[in-house]
Write an enzyme that holds these catalytic residues in place. Structure first.
Site, PDB file in Angstrom:
ATOM      1  N   CYS A 141       0.777  -1.012   0.161  1.00  0.00           N
ATOM      2  CA  CYS A 141      -0.018   0.091   0.207  1.00  0.00           C
ATOM      3  C   CYS A 141       0.892   1.221  -0.207  1.00  0.00           C
ATOM      4  O   CYS A 141       0.358   2.399  -0.302  1.00  0.00           O
ATOM      5  CB  CYS A 141      -0.904   0.047   1.309  1.00  0.00           C
ATOM      6  SG  CYS A 141      -0.049   0.156   2.809  1.00  0.00           S
ATOM      7  N   CYS A 196      -2.511  -2.909   8.510  1.00  0.00           N
ATOM      8  CA  CYS A 196      -2.392  -1.413   8.974  1.00  0.00           C
ATOM      9  C   CYS A 196      -1.682  -1.709  10.710  1.00  0.00           C
ATOM     10  O   CYS A 196      -0.962  -1.119  10.926  1.00  0.00           O
ATOM     11  CB  CYS A 196      -3.449  -0.471   8.892  1.00  0.00           C
ATOM     12  SG  CYS A 196      -4.351  -0.509   7.479  1.00  0.00           S
TER      13      CYS A 196
END
Ligand code: FES
Length: 147
Positions: free
Chosen positions: A35, A106
């Site tokens: 990402c 994350c």
């Protein structure tokens, strides 16, 4: 049901301990190649007690990355280093009342940033550490994280 919990929204909109730390004792920077998000974590350590007295972070990334790094700083501030090393991404997610499945990576970044900052502190102070800390360098094939 809302996609994000109130706590995630709160830490995203009002992140705790944001910023750069001058004279940090340890700095950890990790990123996720997929990402492109980057997280940098700074720690201040009391050399006598090995307690983390202050933490700051800078995250260039998604809202969940900001919320998880903010929560991670809250969870390790004032804790002994050995305890901070036990911080799992799961504990961060739980403290935030959950994250959507596709955002779990994350929280892995937040765990890794803490570990990287501790490793940097150990390196700078000639403190030896085990293989599990050596293995965790911003990817996590070794410890099985879905990074
Ligand atoms: Fe990359 Fe959240 S999407 S850390």
């Amino acid at each position: 049901m809302a996609l994000y919990s109130d706590k995630v929204m709160d830490h995203f909109q009002h992140p705790r301990n944001v910023g750069k730390m001058e004279n940090a004792d340890g700095i950890g920077e990790v990123g996720n190649a997929k990402c492109g998000d980057i997280m940098r974590m700074y720690i201040k350590v009391d050399k006598d007690t090995q307690v983390i007295t202050d933490v700051k972070f800078n995250t260039f990334g998604c809202g969940s990355a900001i919320a998880t790094s903010s929560m991670a700083t809250e969870l390790i501030k004032g804790k002994p280093i050995t305890e901070a090393l036990q911080l799992s991404n799961k504990a961060v997610v739980e403290a935030l009342d959950g994250l959507p499945a596709h955002k779990i990576h994350c929280s892995v970044l937040a765990e890794e940033a803490v570990r990287a900052a501790v490793r940097d502190y150990y390196d700078k102070n000639g403190i030896s550490y085990g293989d599990e800390l050596k293995a965790c360098e911003g990817h996590c094939e070794t410890c099985g994280h879905d990074a």
